[in-house]
Each structure stands twice: as C-alpha cells, then as structure tokens.
Design a protein around this motif. Sequence first.
Motif, PDB file in Angstrom:
ATOM      1  N   ALA A 155      14.250   8.931  -6.778  1.00  0.00           N
ATOM      2  CA  ALA A 155      13.324   9.837  -7.446  1.00  0.00           C
ATOM      3  C   ALA A 155      12.534   9.156  -8.555  1.00  0.00           C
ATOM      4  CB  ALA A 155      14.087  11.025  -8.012  1.00  0.00           C
ATOM      5  N   ARG A 156      13.050   8.060  -9.106  1.00  0.00           N
ATOM      6  CA  ARG A 156      12.321   7.391 -10.200  1.00  0.00           C
ATOM      7  C   ARG A 156      10.973   6.878  -9.734  1.00  0.00           C
ATOM      8  NH1 ARG A 156      16.074   1.917  -9.994  1.00  0.00           N
ATOM      9  NH2 ARG A 156      16.331   2.099  -7.773  1.00  0.00           N
ATOM     10  N   TYR A 157      10.817   6.639  -8.403  1.00  0.00           N
ATOM     11  CA  TYR A 157       9.560   6.119  -7.874  1.00  0.00           C
ATOM     12  C   TYR A 157       8.534   7.216  -7.613  1.00  0.00           C
ATOM     13  CZ  TYR A 157      12.274   1.882  -7.165  1.00  0.00           C
ATOM     14  OH  TYR A 157      13.078   0.776  -7.353  1.00  0.00           O
TER      15      TYR A 157
ATOM     16  N   ARG B 135       0.815  -1.207   0.000  1.00  0.00           N
ATOM     17  CA  ARG B 135       0.000   0.000   0.000  1.00  0.00           C
ATOM     18  C   ARG B 135       0.853   1.263   0.000  1.00  0.00           C
ATOM     19  NH1 ARG B 135      -3.678  -2.203   4.999  1.00  0.00           N
ATOM     20  NH2 ARG B 135      -4.775  -3.863   3.860  1.00  0.00           N
ATOM     21  N   ALA B 136       2.168   1.104   0.025  1.00  0.00           N
ATOM     22  CA  ALA B 136       3.052   2.264   0.055  1.00  0.00           C
ATOM     23  C   ALA B 136       3.026   2.987  -1.288  1.00  0.00           C
ATOM     24  CB  ALA B 136       4.472   1.832   0.396  1.00  0.00           C
ATOM     25  N   ARG B 137       3.465   4.244  -1.282  1.00  0.00           N
ATOM     26  CA  ARG B 137       3.513   5.015  -2.526  1.00  0.00           C
ATOM     27  C   ARG B 137       4.442   4.350  -3.539  1.00  0.00           C
ATOM     28  NH1 ARG B 137       3.476   8.856   1.642  1.00  0.00           N
ATOM     29  NH2 ARG B 137       1.638  10.218   1.597  1.00  0.00           N
ATOM     30  N   VAL B 138       5.558   3.796  -3.049  1.00  0.00           N
ATOM     31  CA  VAL B 138       6.493   3.152  -3.965  1.00  0.00           C
ATOM     32  C   VAL B 138       5.896   1.894  -4.584  1.00  0.00           C
ATOM     33  CG1 VAL B 138       7.609   1.715  -2.201  1.00  0.00           C
ATOM     34  CG2 VAL B 138       8.905   2.436  -4.216  1.00  0.00           C
ATOM     35  N   SER B 139       4.907   1.293  -3.910  1.00  0.00           N
ATOM     36  CA  SER B 139       4.301   0.061  -4.412  1.00  0.00           C
ATOM     37  C   SER B 139       3.603   0.268  -5.740  1.00  0.00           C
ATOM     38  CB  SER B 139       3.309  -0.492  -3.380  1.00  0.00           C
ATOM     39  OG  SER B 139       3.952  -0.798  -2.161  1.00  0.00           O
ATOM     40  N   THR B 140       2.977   1.431  -5.904  1.00  0.00           N
ATOM     41  CA  THR B 140       2.281   1.705  -7.165  1.00  0.00           C
ATOM     42  C   THR B 140       3.243   1.663  -8.341  1.00  0.00           C
ATOM     43  OG1 THR B 140       0.673   3.102  -6.007  1.00  0.00           O
ATOM     44  CG2 THR B 140       0.844   3.368  -8.401  1.00  0.00           C
ATOM     45  N   ALA B 141       4.414   2.275  -8.156  1.00  0.00           N
ATOM     46  CA  ALA B 141       5.414   2.288  -9.232  1.00  0.00           C
ATOM     47  C   ALA B 141       5.932   0.888  -9.512  1.00  0.00           C
ATOM     48  CB  ALA B 141       6.557   3.216  -8.858  1.00  0.00           C
ATOM     49  N   ILE B 142       6.210   0.108  -8.450  1.00  0.00           N
ATOM     50  CA  ILE B 142       6.747  -1.240  -8.637  1.00  0.00           C
ATOM     51  C   ILE B 142       5.727  -2.134  -9.337  1.00  0.00           C
ATOM     52  CG2 ILE B 142       7.548  -3.316  -7.434  1.00  0.00           C
ATOM     53  CD1 ILE B 142       8.813  -1.498  -5.364  1.00  0.00           C
TER      54      ILE B 142
END
Length: 270
Positions: A138-140, A46-53
């Motif tokens: 920053a890419r995330y 559910r983290a913000r980085v999870s969306t990008a991954i």
Amino acid sequence: MSGWLGRALSRYLEGERPAAQPYVSQDFEALCRTLRVGDVLLVEGRARVSTAIKYLTQSTWSHAAICVRDRRGGGECELVEVTLAEGCHRVPLSKYRGYNTRICRAAALGDDERAAVAAFAESRIGLTYDTRNIIDLARYLLPTPPVPVRWRRQMLAFGSGDPTRAICSSLIAQAFQSVRYPILPTIRMLRASGGTRHQRQEIWHIRHHSLFVPRDFDLSPYFAVIKPTLEVGFDHRRIQWAQSDPQAPADGIGAVDAGPEAGASGKIMG
C-alpha cells in the motif's frame, strides 16, 4: 483474503502507463550486441509503482535487471529480474524494447566471476514477494509521500515481511556481493596500528543488500556506464540533418529523422 487482495494490488501497481515519460530514441539491435553476461540493465519503468520508486530514490531509474545470457552464447539476450506480481523470473531483453535504459558494467570482473554472478541470480528464480503484506504494498499507492529526503530510501525497506524482494536491486546487490564486488561500500577511516593521527586505514564494510536501489549501480565508481550506440560505432558525419523545415534553427539542431544513413543511432534527438 489478504493474499487475494495482495495479488490484486500487485497487478494494479505493475500496470503500465505508456505515456509516463518520453522515449529517447535508441538502437535496440545495438543494445543486444553490447549487453554482456553480468551487466546490470537499468530501466525507466512505466508501471504505477515506478513513479513511487523514482520519487523515493530521487532517480530516473526505477527498475534493474541482470543479464544472464548474451549474444556471445548464441540466441537472444535474457535477463533475470524481480517484480511485485511475478517475483524473481527470467525475461527476454525484448521486453524492454522502446524503454529508456542504461547498461552498468562491473569494470573489474573476469568471465568466471560474471558467470558466477549470473548463476547466483538464476538460482533465485522462483522466489516470490509475499503479497499478504498489504501494508508493504500500500505504500506505493501514494507516488510522492510527504517525507524528508533522508527517510525516503528507508521507506523501501519498511514492513514486517520481506519487502526487499519487491526492489529488484536487492537481488542484484546480493549477486555481486557473492563474489565480493563493491557497489557502494561504506568506507570508514581508522588510525593505522602504530601510526600517527595522520595515518589512516580504509576499512570497507559491505552494505546490507536491502539498502540498495537501482540508481546505486549508476552512481557506483566501480561500474562503467556503457552506451550501445557508441560501442557499435557512431559517426556524426553520416547524419542527414533536415534543412527544409522553416521552423528549424539555423544550425540544424533539432529532433529529426536521420534516415538510413544515420548508422546505428536511428532517429537522432537533438
């Protein structure tokens, strides 16, 4: 300054968004009873980085952890995982109560090999992600970068430092490679020595650990998908389907509270 900015950015990217995805009802106690040392637990983060991954890997699963202690050893289940903010560390399984998860189990490992895989992961506890690599972090910030599908996986390994530590599956891949267990090996067909052109020999090559992502354990033909509700015993005949809702379909299919008689499954989502 770079280190301070990196830590702040890591905390932001690891921040959770509780409404990020719907939760599929699961029995946490069944998960605890089913998980074994050496199992890989995939998580829909559910983290913000999870969306990008999830976007870059084209998968539901954005995070992976490995079980290093199960119920058979007494006490609670424990995992080793890698995150941006904390690096490689140990967490209780209860951290993922209420998350969508999947167990992937190496089908052919013996108990000694499972212990060796877990020991490898535990030996890496304390490794940290180099937060000074601001470009890597920053890419995330752009969850869905406009890049072709064939380049998305490579973006996870982009950077001048050691960005693969941010991807939890890299550590787990190394752990299984330490006992020479395949995940998704590169297989090349070569002509057998002295054979005809129809005779080929399979040569297996170990893929570099930085190229693995969480969904690879789900896709691997050498890992079994384990569903805790089925493992502890599921009987659909014990479900009490709601009949009083006038909006419910005639066949009773729908999201209902199955009540205490539903057994291990709890609430059943139709």
